[in-house]
Write a protein that holds these residues in place. Structure first.
Motif, PDB file in Angstrom:
ATOM      1  N   LYS A  37       0.840  -1.192   0.000  1.00 14.35           N
ATOM      2  CA  LYS A  37       0.000   0.000   0.000  1.00 14.35           C
ATOM      3  C   LYS A  37       0.877   1.243   0.000  1.00 14.35           C
ATOM      4  CE  LYS A  37      -4.189  -1.841   2.131  1.00 14.35           C
ATOM      5  NZ  LYS A  37      -5.193  -1.684   3.209  1.00 14.35           N
ATOM      6  N   LYS A  38       0.371   2.290  -0.644  1.00 13.07           N
ATOM      7  CA  LYS A  38       1.113   3.544  -0.722  1.00 13.07           C
ATOM      8  C   LYS A  38       0.129   4.698  -0.606  1.00 13.07           C
ATOM      9  CE  LYS A  38       5.070   5.300  -3.309  1.00 13.07           C
ATOM     10  NZ  LYS A  38       5.914   5.122  -4.527  1.00 13.07           N
ATOM     11  N   ASP A  39       0.492   5.696   0.189  1.00 13.54           N
ATOM     12  CA  ASP A  39      -0.389   6.853   0.352  1.00 13.54           C
ATOM     13  C   ASP A  39      -0.500   7.626  -0.957  1.00 13.54           C
ATOM     14  OD1 ASP A  39      -0.843   6.287   2.981  1.00 13.54           O
ATOM     15  OD2 ASP A  39       0.663   7.650   3.760  1.00 13.54           O
ATOM     16  N   LYS A  40      -1.711   8.145  -1.191  1.00 16.52           N
ATOM     17  CA  LYS A  40      -1.963   8.930  -2.391  1.00 16.52           C
ATOM     18  C   LYS A  40      -2.820  10.136  -2.030  1.00 16.52           C
ATOM     19  CE  LYS A  40      -4.332   8.737  -6.873  1.00 16.52           C
ATOM     20  NZ  LYS A  40      -5.357   8.029  -7.666  1.00 16.52           N
ATOM     21  N   LEU A  41      -2.459  11.304  -2.574  1.00 15.33           N
ATOM     22  CA  LEU A  41      -3.250  12.512  -2.366  1.00 15.33           C
ATOM     23  C   LEU A  41      -3.424  13.198  -3.712  1.00 15.33           C
ATOM     24  CD1 LEU A  41      -2.961  15.099   0.469  1.00 15.33           C
ATOM     25  CD2 LEU A  41      -3.014  15.895  -1.892  1.00 15.33           C
ATOM     26  N   ASP A  42      -4.665  13.548  -4.044  1.00 12.68           N
ATOM     27  CA  ASP A  42      -4.971  14.205  -5.307  1.00 12.68           C
ATOM     28  C   ASP A  42      -5.307  15.673  -5.079  1.00 12.68           C
ATOM     29  OD1 ASP A  42      -4.719  11.802  -6.720  1.00 12.68           O
ATOM     30  OD2 ASP A  42      -6.813  11.271  -6.362  1.00 12.68           O
TER      31      ASP A  42
ATOM     32  N   GLY B 253      -7.434  25.271 -18.870  1.00 11.41           N
ATOM     33  CA  GLY B 253      -8.182  24.127 -18.373  1.00 11.41           C
ATOM     34  C   GLY B 253      -7.758  23.737 -16.979  1.00 11.41           C
ATOM     35  N   SER B 254      -8.151  22.540 -16.554  1.00 10.45           N
ATOM     36  CA  SER B 254      -7.774  22.056 -15.223  1.00 10.45           C
ATOM     37  C   SER B 254      -7.362  20.593 -15.328  1.00 10.45           C
ATOM     38  CB  SER B 254      -8.923  22.215 -14.219  1.00 10.45           C
ATOM     39  OG  SER B 254     -10.010  21.365 -14.547  1.00 10.45           O
ATOM     40  N   ILE B 255      -6.592  20.114 -14.338  1.00 10.55           N
ATOM     41  CA  ILE B 255      -6.088  18.743 -14.359  1.00 10.55           C
ATOM     42  C   ILE B 255      -5.866  18.268 -12.934  1.00 10.55           C
ATOM     43  CG2 ILE B 255      -3.619  19.347 -14.435  1.00 10.55           C
ATOM     44  CD1 ILE B 255      -3.349  17.102 -16.592  1.00 10.55           C
ATOM     45  N   TRP B 256      -6.051  16.966 -12.694  1.00  5.12           N
ATOM     46  CA  TRP B 256      -5.788  16.366 -11.392  1.00  5.12           C
ATOM     47  C   TRP B 256      -4.344  15.888 -11.328  1.00  5.12           C
ATOM     48  CZ3 TRP B 256      -8.671  16.503  -7.099  1.00  5.12           C
ATOM     49  CH2 TRP B 256     -10.020  16.847  -7.217  1.00  5.12           C
ATOM     50  N   ILE B 257      -3.709  16.155 -10.209  1.00  3.24           N
ATOM     51  CA  ILE B 257      -2.332  15.738  -9.972  1.00  3.24           C
ATOM     52  C   ILE B 257      -2.317  14.816  -8.759  1.00  3.24           C
ATOM     53  CG2 ILE B 257       0.021  16.498  -9.445  1.00  3.24           C
ATOM     54  CD1 ILE B 257      -0.680  19.163 -10.775  1.00  3.24           C
TER      55      ILE B 257
ATOM     56  N   THR C  38       2.932  12.431 -17.090  1.00  3.38           N
ATOM     57  CA  THR C  38       1.569  12.292 -17.611  1.00  3.38           C
ATOM     58  C   THR C  38       1.075  10.855 -17.467  1.00  3.38           C
ATOM     59  OG1 THR C  38       2.445  11.914 -19.836  1.00  3.38           O
ATOM     60  CG2 THR C  38       1.837  14.169 -19.272  1.00  3.38           C
ATOM     61  N   ASN C  39      -0.246  10.744 -17.253  1.00  5.41           N
ATOM     62  CA  ASN C  39      -0.875   9.438 -17.102  1.00  5.41           C
ATOM     63  C   ASN C  39      -2.223   9.458 -17.829  1.00  5.41           C
ATOM     64  OD1 ASN C  39      -1.217   6.754 -15.882  1.00  5.41           O
ATOM     65  ND2 ASN C  39      -2.858   7.735 -14.707  1.00  5.41           N
ATOM     66  N   LEU C  40      -2.584   8.350 -18.464  1.00  2.00           N
ATOM     67  CA  LEU C  40      -3.859   8.250 -19.173  1.00  2.00           C
ATOM     68  C   LEU C  40      -4.635   7.062 -18.633  1.00  2.00           C
ATOM     69  CD1 LEU C  40      -5.725   9.198 -21.484  1.00  2.00           C
ATOM     70  CD2 LEU C  40      -4.495   7.621 -22.997  1.00  2.00           C
ATOM     71  N   TYR C  41      -5.860   7.319 -18.107  1.00  2.00           N
ATOM     72  CA  TYR C  41      -6.701   6.253 -17.561  1.00  2.00           C
ATOM     73  C   TYR C  41      -8.153   6.583 -17.871  1.00  2.00           C
ATOM     74  CZ  TYR C  41      -8.736   2.960 -14.228  1.00  2.00           C
ATOM     75  OH  TYR C  41      -9.458   1.944 -13.640  1.00  2.00           O
ATOM     76  N   ASN C  42      -8.856   5.636 -18.488  1.00  2.00           N
ATOM     77  CA  ASN C  42     -10.256   5.847 -18.884  1.00  2.00           C
ATOM     78  C   ASN C  42     -10.413   7.120 -19.719  1.00  2.00           C
ATOM     79  OD1 ASN C  42     -11.188   3.512 -17.728  1.00  2.00           O
ATOM     80  ND2 ASN C  42     -11.835   4.487 -15.818  1.00  2.00           N
ATOM     81  N   ASN C  43      -9.476   7.308 -20.657  1.00  2.00           N
ATOM     82  CA  ASN C  43      -9.500   8.451 -21.567  1.00  2.00           C
ATOM     83  C   ASN C  43      -9.368   9.800 -20.858  1.00  2.00           C
ATOM     84  OD1 ASN C  43      -9.825   6.878 -23.940  1.00  2.00           O
ATOM     85  ND2 ASN C  43     -12.018   6.661 -23.487  1.00  2.00           N
TER      86      ASN C  43
ATOM     87  N   SER D  28      -4.132  12.705 -16.489  1.00  2.00           N
ATOM     88  CA  SER D  28      -3.794  13.257 -15.180  1.00  2.00           C
ATOM     89  C   SER D  28      -2.275  13.277 -15.054  1.00  2.00           C
ATOM     90  CB  SER D  28      -4.424  12.420 -14.061  1.00  2.00           C
ATOM     91  OG  SER D  28      -3.928  11.094 -14.086  1.00  2.00           O
ATOM     92  N   LEU D  29      -1.781  13.703 -13.902  1.00  2.00           N
ATOM     93  CA  LEU D  29      -0.340  13.779 -13.667  1.00  2.00           C
ATOM     94  C   LEU D  29       0.016  13.043 -12.391  1.00  2.00           C
ATOM     95  CD1 LEU D  29       0.165  17.571 -14.509  1.00  2.00           C
ATOM     96  CD2 LEU D  29       0.787  15.636 -15.959  1.00  2.00           C
TER      97      LEU D  29
END
Length: 450
Positions: A302-307, A315-319, A345-350, A353-354
């Motif tokens: 497991k690894k902590d994740k914060l968006d 525009g806007s983007i999630w990191i 950069t990352n691509l998931y479900n079209n 994100s970053l």
């Protein structure tokens, strides 16, 4: 007599301590113990509240500033939210310590680099150094010093350091990198992004002997360097020594970060870039989520994740920040304008994100504006010893807010023994007058329903 306000310093310490997470707070208390500060084994909320007063009583006003400044370096908490509170007192302390006796004639040197503590460093230079040379270079606030400090802006213009020193803050340090000589001998180098109050410069350091000793956020003076294509090169013959802190504009710190980073893209352009491309981006923080443990199936851990969500004019983007990188968001609030350096950069479900990398950095350029508002608290997202997250209506608009738990307890509970979350839930809905910066409540007081 010191011109530093004890009350203002105590209030600043209180705010700084409220920003520390539990591990950072324990580390700070441990650092204080090295300065012969005794503390109880059980760190109660009352002990935390009284800690600023006790520190001043133990060490006095000026020494307490020096100790807390050192503690923040060691934790480390060099982010703007802490340093913006701490730096005015450190700067005043430096000025007080450098004041000359009455009647002593001051130098009329018109241009000097603002380098607190420079006179102290000069004493270590040895008898053979030319102490008659005055500081040169561009600066807005001339300051007396006998160390020949050349501003980075002028160094880049002339390309020659000569018998002068230059000085700067190490904003970022790269990892170790290999290179090969003409004889195919493998050697090591690394880069630094360095800034002063006039400009920033890329620094190439040969060898790995200095790598561990150079700390991001610390200040250094340099001499006997090589200048080549506006890059400063540190060789075995170069001298690089740590010195006292001085003022560096946040905009130049961001530029120093960019020297070692991937290119800066607009958010619209990032949408068209291939997956796993390293980029940097600037914008306004619009939302900050909570840190959550995520199971990584490929690594069976497991690894902590914060968006958090960033927005620019396109525009806007999630990191997503992963692991230790989740701490990079400490001191950042909704509404702050930041630079996010070296993300992938990352691509998931079209959806693009970053993701953070080992070299990701977040630099706050401009803080969110402070507003006064009527807040209606409608829910408690999380209540911990240090911070509480509230679901609220701010001027009738829904918003998640963060506030120091000690502030809420003082205003709405008035007891250190009762469970904070339970007592707040009992009062819901309740109203308050609040001073808000981004998504953080700075001050709060109870208000009647309006």
């Amino acid at each position: 007599m010191s011109d530093i306000s004890e009350n203002k310093w105590r209030d600043a310490m209180t705010k700084i301590f409220d920003m520390l997470d539990e591990d950072q707070y324990k580390k700070m208390v441990g650092i204080l113990q090295k300065f012969e500060f005794s503390s109880p084994q059980k760190k109660t909320a009352k002990f935390r509240k009284d800690l600023p007063r006790k520190i001043i009583e133990k060490y006095g006003l000026e020494e307490s500033i020096s100790i807390i400044n050192e503690a923040m370096k060691q934790i480390p908490r060099n982010d703007p939210s802490v340093q913006d509170l701490l730096r005015p007192f450190v700067d005043k302390l430096g000025k007080n310590q450098e004041e000359e006796p009455e009647g002593q004639q001051k130098s009329s040197t018109p241009e000097q680099t603002d380098l607190p503590g420079a006179a102290k460093t000069e004493k270590k230079m040895g008898k053979n150094e030319d102490k008659s040379v005055k500081t040169t270079g561009s600066t807005e606030n001339p300051k007396e010093s006998e160390i020949p400090i050349l501003a980075i802006k002028d160094l880049k213009t002339t390309g020659v350091l000569g018998q002068n020193f230059t000085a700067g803050k190490v904003v970022q340090k790269s990892g170790l990198r290999p290179y090969y000589t003409q004889d195919n001998v493998r050697k090591i180098y690394f880069y630094l992004g360095v800034a002063d109050k006039t400009d920033c410069i890329k620094v190439m350091v040969y060898g790995n002997e200095r790598f561990e000793g150079i700390k991001e956020g610390s200040f250094y003076i340099f001499r006997d360097v090589i200048m080549e294509n506006k890059v400063m090169k540190i060789t075995e013959r170069s001298k690089m020594s740590e010195t006292a802190a001085f003022s560096v504009p946040k905009s130049l710190e961001l530029e120093a970060l960019k020297l070692l980073s991937s290119p800066v893209f607009t958010i619209a352009n990032i949408q068209t870039i291939e997956k796993q491309t390293r980029v940097s981006v600037e914008g306004t923080v619009k939302e900050i989520g909570c840190s959550k443990p995520i199971e990584l199936r490929s690594k069976q851990m497991k690894k902590d994740k914060l968006d958090f969500r960033l927005e620019d004019d396109t525009g806007s983007i999630w990191i997503s920040l992963w692991g230790e990188d989740t701490k990079l968001i400490h001191g950042i609030s909704v509404g702050d304008f930041v630079g996010v350096i070296n993300v992938k950069t990352n691509l998931y479900n079209n959806t693009v994100s970053l993701n953070s990398t080992d070299f990701t950095r977040i630099m706050k350029v401009h803080s969110a504006a402070v507003q006064n508002a009527i807040v209606q608290v409608v829910g408690i997202l999380k209540a911990e010893e240090v911070e509480t997250e509230l679901e609220a209506l701010v001027n009738n608009q829904p918003q998640a807010l963060v506030v120091a738990s000690s502030l809420l307890r003082n205003v709405f509970v008035n007891s250190t023994e009762e469970n904070l979350k339970d007592k707040l839930v009992e009062k819901i809905p309740f109203w308050a007058e609040a001073e808000i910066q981004g998504n953080r409540i700075i001050q709060i007081k109870a208000s009647e329903q309006t």
